[in-house]
Each structure stands twice: as C-alpha cells, then as structure tokens.
Design a protein around this motif. Structure first.
Motif, PDB file in Angstrom:
ATOM      1  N   ALA A 136     -73.122 -10.298  37.785  1.00 48.25           N
ATOM      2  CA  ALA A 136     -74.337 -10.936  38.303  1.00 48.25           C
ATOM      3  C   ALA A 136     -74.860 -10.198  39.528  1.00 48.25           C
ATOM      4  O   ALA A 136     -76.069  -9.931  39.635  1.00 48.25           O
ATOM      5  CB  ALA A 136     -74.059 -12.404  38.637  1.00 48.25           C
ATOM      6  N   ASP A 137     -73.972  -9.862  40.453  1.00 52.46           N
ATOM      7  CA  ASP A 137     -74.402  -9.165  41.674  1.00 52.46           C
ATOM      8  C   ASP A 137     -74.967  -7.787  41.355  1.00 52.46           C
ATOM      9  O   ASP A 137     -76.009  -7.395  41.891  1.00 52.46           O
ATOM     10  CB  ASP A 137     -73.234  -9.036  42.654  1.00 52.46           C
ATOM     11  CG  ASP A 137     -72.864 -10.364  43.310  1.00 52.46           C
ATOM     12  OD1 ASP A 137     -73.670 -11.323  43.245  1.00 52.46           O
ATOM     13  OD2 ASP A 137     -71.756 -10.443  43.875  1.00 52.46           O
ATOM     14  N   LEU A 138     -74.302  -7.049  40.476  1.00 49.34           N
ATOM     15  CA  LEU A 138     -74.768  -5.710  40.137  1.00 49.34           C
ATOM     16  C   LEU A 138     -76.056  -5.755  39.325  1.00 49.34           C
ATOM     17  O   LEU A 138     -76.940  -4.917  39.511  1.00 49.34           O
ATOM     18  CB  LEU A 138     -73.672  -4.938  39.399  1.00 49.34           C
ATOM     19  CG  LEU A 138     -72.426  -4.635  40.245  1.00 49.34           C
ATOM     20  CD1 LEU A 138     -71.329  -4.025  39.383  1.00 49.34           C
ATOM     21  CD2 LEU A 138     -72.758  -3.739  41.427  1.00 49.34           C
ATOM     22  N   GLN A 139     -76.201  -6.752  38.448  1.00 52.61           N
ATOM     23  CA  GLN A 139     -77.423  -6.859  37.650  1.00 52.61           C
ATOM     24  C   GLN A 139     -78.643  -7.153  38.511  1.00 52.61           C
ATOM     25  O   GLN A 139     -79.752  -6.754  38.180  1.00 52.61           O
ATOM     26  CB  GLN A 139     -77.265  -7.924  36.563  1.00 52.61           C
ATOM     27  CG  GLN A 139     -76.406  -7.442  35.424  1.00 52.61           C
ATOM     28  CD  GLN A 139     -76.075  -8.539  34.416  1.00 52.61           C
ATOM     29  OE1 GLN A 139     -76.500  -9.673  34.538  1.00 52.61           O
ATOM     30  NE2 GLN A 139     -75.286  -8.178  33.413  1.00 52.61           N
ATOM     31  N   ARG A 140     -78.432  -7.838  39.630  1.00 55.42           N
ATOM     32  CA  ARG A 140     -79.580  -8.102  40.512  1.00 55.42           C
ATOM     33  C   ARG A 140     -79.790  -6.985  41.528  1.00 55.42           C
ATOM     34  O   ARG A 140     -80.636  -7.076  42.418  1.00 55.42           O
ATOM     35  CB  ARG A 140     -79.461  -9.463  41.186  1.00 55.42           C
ATOM     36  CG  ARG A 140     -78.367  -9.646  42.153  1.00 55.42           C
ATOM     37  CD  ARG A 140     -78.396 -11.075  42.758  1.00 55.42           C
ATOM     38  NE  ARG A 140     -77.269 -11.310  43.595  1.00 55.42           N
ATOM     39  CZ  ARG A 140     -77.149 -10.900  44.857  1.00 55.42           C
ATOM     40  NH1 ARG A 140     -78.131 -10.242  45.418  1.00 55.42           N
ATOM     41  NH2 ARG A 140     -76.059 -11.149  45.555  1.00 55.42           N
ATOM     42  N   GLY A 141     -79.007  -5.898  41.392  1.00 52.29           N
ATOM     43  CA  GLY A 141     -79.221  -4.717  42.222  1.00 52.29           C
ATOM     44  C   GLY A 141     -78.536  -4.743  43.569  1.00 52.29           C
ATOM     45  O   GLY A 141     -78.848  -3.925  44.437  1.00 52.29           O
ATOM     46  N   ALA A 142     -77.602  -5.652  43.758  1.00 52.36           N
ATOM     47  CA  ALA A 142     -76.925  -5.755  45.050  1.00 52.36           C
ATOM     48  C   ALA A 142     -75.944  -4.607  45.238  1.00 52.36           C
ATOM     49  O   ALA A 142     -75.360  -4.102  44.280  1.00 52.36           O
ATOM     50  CB  ALA A 142     -76.172  -7.084  45.148  1.00 52.36           C
ATOM     51  N   THR A 143     -75.793  -4.205  46.483  1.00 52.32           N
ATOM     52  CA  THR A 143     -74.673  -3.360  46.868  1.00 52.32           C
ATOM     53  C   THR A 143     -73.546  -4.324  47.171  1.00 52.32           C
ATOM     54  O   THR A 143     -73.709  -5.246  47.960  1.00 52.32           O
ATOM     55  CB  THR A 143     -75.014  -2.509  48.100  1.00 52.32           C
ATOM     56  OG1 THR A 143     -76.081  -1.624  47.759  1.00 52.32           O
ATOM     57  CG2 THR A 143     -73.817  -1.713  48.571  1.00 52.32           C
ATOM     58  N   VAL A 144     -72.393  -4.132  46.548  1.00 49.07           N
ATOM     59  CA  VAL A 144     -71.298  -5.094  46.652  1.00 49.07           C
ATOM     60  C   VAL A 144     -70.219  -4.551  47.586  1.00 49.07           C
ATOM     61  O   VAL A 144     -69.832  -3.385  47.489  1.00 49.07           O
ATOM     62  CB  VAL A 144     -70.689  -5.376  45.258  1.00 49.07           C
ATOM     63  CG1 VAL A 144     -69.485  -6.293  45.358  1.00 49.07           C
ATOM     64  CG2 VAL A 144     -71.748  -5.965  44.328  1.00 49.07           C
ATOM     65  N   TRP A 145     -69.758  -5.404  48.491  1.00 49.83           N
ATOM     66  CA  TRP A 145     -68.636  -5.074  49.368  1.00 49.83           C
ATOM     67  C   TRP A 145     -67.548  -6.092  49.087  1.00 49.83           C
ATOM     68  O   TRP A 145     -67.744  -7.286  49.288  1.00 49.83           O
ATOM     69  CB  TRP A 145     -69.055  -5.134  50.835  1.00 49.83           C
ATOM     70  CG  TRP A 145     -67.985  -4.583  51.745  1.00 49.83           C
ATOM     71  CD1 TRP A 145     -66.801  -5.174  52.050  1.00 49.83           C
ATOM     72  CD2 TRP A 145     -67.989  -3.345  52.448  1.00 49.83           C
ATOM     73  NE1 TRP A 145     -66.072  -4.390  52.893  1.00 49.83           N
ATOM     74  CE2 TRP A 145     -66.782  -3.251  53.158  1.00 49.83           C
ATOM     75  CE3 TRP A 145     -68.921  -2.302  52.540  1.00 49.83           C
ATOM     76  CZ2 TRP A 145     -66.457  -2.163  53.964  1.00 49.83           C
ATOM     77  CZ3 TRP A 145     -68.599  -1.225  53.340  1.00 49.83           C
ATOM     78  CH2 TRP A 145     -67.383  -1.156  54.040  1.00 49.83           C
ATOM     79  N   VAL A 146     -66.401  -5.626  48.616  1.00 51.53           N
ATOM     80  CA  VAL A 146     -65.258  -6.493  48.346  1.00 51.53           C
ATOM     81  C   VAL A 146     -64.261  -6.277  49.482  1.00 51.53           C
ATOM     82  O   VAL A 146     -63.719  -5.176  49.623  1.00 51.53           O
ATOM     83  CB  VAL A 146     -64.602  -6.183  46.987  1.00 51.53           C
ATOM     84  CG1 VAL A 146     -63.399  -7.097  46.751  1.00 51.53           C
ATOM     85  CG2 VAL A 146     -65.617  -6.318  45.854  1.00 51.53           C
ATOM     86  N   ALA A 147     -64.049  -7.314  50.286  1.00 49.32           N
ATOM     87  CA  ALA A 147     -63.118  -7.223  51.416  1.00 49.32           C
ATOM     88  C   ALA A 147     -62.049  -8.292  51.257  1.00 49.32           C
ATOM     89  O   ALA A 147     -62.364  -9.448  50.981  1.00 49.32           O
ATOM     90  CB  ALA A 147     -63.874  -7.421  52.730  1.00 49.32           C
ATOM     91  N   ALA A 148     -60.812  -7.886  51.419  1.00 50.22           N
ATOM     92  CA  ALA A 148     -59.685  -8.807  51.291  1.00 50.22           C
ATOM     93  C   ALA A 148     -58.474  -8.162  51.956  1.00 50.22           C
ATOM     94  O   ALA A 148     -58.470  -6.954  52.212  1.00 50.22           O
ATOM     95  CB  ALA A 148     -59.407  -9.116  49.824  1.00 50.22           C
ATOM     96  N   PRO A 149     -57.432  -8.958  52.214  1.00 53.48           N
ATOM     97  CA  PRO A 149     -56.219  -8.396  52.836  1.00 53.48           C
ATOM     98  C   PRO A 149     -55.563  -7.337  51.950  1.00 53.48           C
ATOM     99  O   PRO A 149     -55.773  -7.318  50.732  1.00 53.48           O
ATOM    100  CB  PRO A 149     -55.299  -9.619  52.982  1.00 53.48           C
ATOM    101  CG  PRO A 149     -56.199 -10.801  52.923  1.00 53.48           C
ATOM    102  CD  PRO A 149     -57.341 -10.411  52.041  1.00 53.48           C
TER     103      PRO A 149
END
Length: 164
Positions: free
Chosen positions: A28-41
């Motif tokens: 969903a995020d990529l289809q709407r053209g978002a740059t995605v940042w995945v942050a986790a420990p």
C-alpha cells in the motif's frame, strides 16, 4: 558471470514466516509512491522482512548495504553505479564520476548522479538501503539523502532499513 559484492547482494531468506499484514502495508505504501523507512531494534527482522517481500512479490531489486566503506564518497557512488549496471544494460559511462570539479559541491554532484542513476534503473525497481543507522559514517549524509529523494523517479520504489 561476475558476482556482486556482498554489500550489493540481497540477503537470502529461507523458511521464514511471511507476515502478510506487513507485506500488504508495504504494498500500500509503495503503491501510493511513499518512500518507506522501516526502523526497529536490532534483530527484529527488518532485513528478513524486506528480503522475503522481494522474493514473495518477485520484485526486481537493487539492494545496498550501508557500511563503513561508504565514508569514501567516490566508492559509494561507484558501488551504486555498479549496482545499476547489474540490473540494466546501461553503460557505466552514462553515470557521472565523482571528480575534482565536484570537490566543493558534493550535493550538486549527488543530484546529477542520482538523476542519471534513476533513469538507468528499470521501471518498477525496488531500491533497498539496508543498515541506514550507519549513515553517520558517510560524508555529508543529509545532502546525499536529500539528493536521493529529491531526484527520485516515481517508477522506482525506495525503502530504507535502520535501527531505532
């Protein structure tokens, strides 16, 4: 056939739980053209999630692991050019080299480089920058990130992975 350096190789995943909820969220995020940042420990599965996403969705992927070697900007740009050339029949000479003329304006070079780099990538490529918590090791990380996102081609998806 020449092997890619480890830093440009997507980690292989086997026998992992496919988290369809997170994959659908990425879709969903990529289809709407978002740059995605995945942050986790550390150890929470960021790299596993994205690598299994690429595999499950059969995405063409350029994987780049940020590390200490990226302190040298000429090496960073050469590695990115090498990665692009491995995905598309693009001449290495089509991508600019970091020369002395850009020594005082790395941001201008980065914008010029990334504009050409995105053009060289096949449409629909997923670009993953892994270990982005190491960006502090890179010279002028803010300028590079701004150039990378400002010149982004909407036909290329962009994901950053890093520790919280």
């Amino acid at each position: 056939m020449q092997r890619q350096p480890i830093k440009l190789t997507r980690p292989e995943v086997r026998d992992v739980f496919v988290n369809e909820r997170l994959m659908s969220r990425l879709d969903a995020d990529l289809q709407r053209g978002a740059t995605v940042w995945v942050a986790a420990p550390p150890g929470s599965g960021k790299t596993t999630l994205l690598s299994s996403y690429v595999e499950a969705r059969q995405r063409r992927c350029l994987w780049y692991q940020v590390d200490r070697g990226d302190r040298d900007l000429a090496s960073l740009f050469a590695n990115l050019a090498s990665a692009a050339c491995s995905l598309a029949p693009v001449s290495r000479s089509a991508l600019p080299n970091l020369g002395a003329e850009y020594a005082t304006d790395v941001e201008a070079f980065a914008r010029h480089f990334f504009a050409a780099w995105y053009q060289a990538l096949p449409q629909g490529t997923l670009v993953v920058f892994d270990d982005c918590h190491n960006l502090h090791l890179v010279d002028q990380p803010q300028a590079l990130l701004e150039a990378l996102t400002a010149t982004r081609d909407p036909q290329v998806d962009l994901v950053f992975l890093g520790r919280q």
